[in-house]
Design an enzyme around this catalytic site. Sequence first.
Site, PDB file in Angstrom:
ATOM      1  N   TYR A 259      43.833  25.194  75.172  1.00  0.00           N
ATOM      2  CA  TYR A 259      44.066  25.043  76.494  1.00  0.00           C
ATOM      3  C   TYR A 259      45.465  24.716  76.784  1.00  0.00           C
ATOM      4  O   TYR A 259      46.019  25.364  77.371  1.00  0.00           O
ATOM      5  CB  TYR A 259      43.184  24.214  77.330  1.00  0.00           C
ATOM      6  CG  TYR A 259      41.659  24.513  77.144  1.00  0.00           C
ATOM      7  CD1 TYR A 259      41.038  25.748  77.597  1.00  0.00           C
ATOM      8  CD2 TYR A 259      40.800  23.905  76.766  1.00  0.00           C
ATOM      9  CE1 TYR A 259      39.742  25.901  77.544  1.00  0.00           C
ATOM     10  CE2 TYR A 259      39.328  24.049  76.545  1.00  0.00           C
ATOM     11  CZ  TYR A 259      38.888  25.327  77.189  1.00  0.00           C
ATOM     12  OH  TYR A 259      37.913  25.584  76.942  1.00  0.00           O
TER      13      TYR A 259
ATOM     14  N   ASN B 192      36.092  33.280  84.042  1.00  0.00           N
ATOM     15  CA  ASN B 192      36.569  34.494  83.518  1.00  0.00           C
ATOM     16  C   ASN B 192      35.329  35.611  83.722  1.00  0.00           C
ATOM     17  O   ASN B 192      34.356  35.412  83.245  1.00  0.00           O
ATOM     18  CB  ASN B 192      36.761  34.240  82.110  1.00  0.00           C
ATOM     19  CG  ASN B 192      37.179  35.791  81.436  1.00  0.00           C
ATOM     20  OD1 ASN B 192      37.219  36.908  82.277  1.00  0.00           O
ATOM     21  ND2 ASN B 192      36.963  35.643  79.934  1.00  0.00           N
TER      22      ASN B 192
ATOM     23  N   CYS C 172      38.105  34.687  75.973  1.00  0.00           N
ATOM     24  CA  CYS C 172      38.139  33.006  76.359  1.00  0.00           C
ATOM     25  C   CYS C 172      37.317  32.243  75.487  1.00  0.00           C
ATOM     26  O   CYS C 172      37.599  31.188  75.155  1.00  0.00           O
ATOM     27  CB  CYS C 172      37.368  32.903  77.695  1.00  0.00           C
ATOM     28  SG  CYS C 172      35.846  33.471  77.941  1.00  0.00           S
ATOM     29  N   HIS C 173      36.528  32.925  74.476  1.00  0.00           N
ATOM     30  CA  HIS C 173      36.035  32.339  73.515  1.00  0.00           C
ATOM     31  C   HIS C 173      36.910  31.814  72.359  1.00  0.00           C
ATOM     32  O   HIS C 173      36.545  30.725  71.446  1.00  0.00           O
ATOM     33  CB  HIS C 173      34.932  32.985  72.848  1.00  0.00           C
ATOM     34  CG  HIS C 173      35.329  34.416  72.040  1.00  0.00           C
ATOM     35  ND1 HIS C 173      35.546  35.354  72.813  1.00  0.00           N
ATOM     36  CD2 HIS C 173      35.314  34.764  70.983  1.00  0.00           C
ATOM     37  CE1 HIS C 173      36.121  36.477  71.898  1.00  0.00           C
ATOM     38  NE2 HIS C 173      35.962  36.000  70.684  1.00  0.00           N
TER      39      HIS C 173
ATOM     40  N   GLU D 117      34.290  36.378  63.845  1.00  0.00           N
ATOM     41  CA  GLU D 117      35.501  36.591  63.634  1.00  0.00           C
ATOM     42  C   GLU D 117      36.249  36.162  62.312  1.00  0.00           C
ATOM     43  O   GLU D 117      37.317  35.898  62.096  1.00  0.00           O
ATOM     44  CB  GLU D 117      36.387  36.334  64.876  1.00  0.00           C
ATOM     45  CG  GLU D 117      36.023  37.163  65.982  1.00  0.00           C
ATOM     46  CD  GLU D 117      36.770  36.855  67.320  1.00  0.00           C
ATOM     47  OE1 GLU D 117      38.084  36.305  67.132  1.00  0.00           O
ATOM     48  OE2 GLU D 117      36.148  37.345  68.446  1.00  0.00           O
TER      49      GLU D 117
END
Length: 184
Positions: free
Chosen positions: A108, A132, A140-141, A169
């Site tokens: 953040y 979001n 946002c993850h 990912e």
Amino acid sequence: MTTQNYIVFETEAGHCALAWDALGVTRTRLPEADAAATERALLRRIPDAVPGTPPPAIASAVDGMIRYFAGEKIDFTGVPLDLGVQSELFARIYDAARKLGWGETTTYGALAKTLGDDWEIAREVGQAMARNPVPLIIPCHRVLAAGGKPGGFSAPGGAATKLKMLALEGVRVGSPAPAQGSLL
């Protein structure tokens, strides 16, 4: 008022939903086990939406979500969006977050700094991520709390879902695995 349509569809991770209007995707819903629950949750946010057949650009986004949850590297930056009225700050935050690629994370505070603002707006970055309307398309993850901790996640399953998406990912969040096992 613009008509919004939606579709509920199945992925390897569960049932997702996507809503759109003439300008683009307006809302996504991340995987839940039950299609009816997914639809109810989406309609709580956009009660006037009606089921529809997605036009090509939206169908491509749906296909991308299905492929993403199957573990395929997908880039959603070209998906058209209609986020409605957003504050200038939230619009800048969403634009910056949308640039985070597959397997790339930030915090953040670091995202706040990329905006040229003091790291102290990290709280607003967190609020934007929590609100979001199109998670995954605005990834946002991939935005973590200080120290690389997962932080919160307002999608079904909370932080556990965030960690599963990051694992898809190739991103591992948390303490490193022990280098050696115990002899006892």
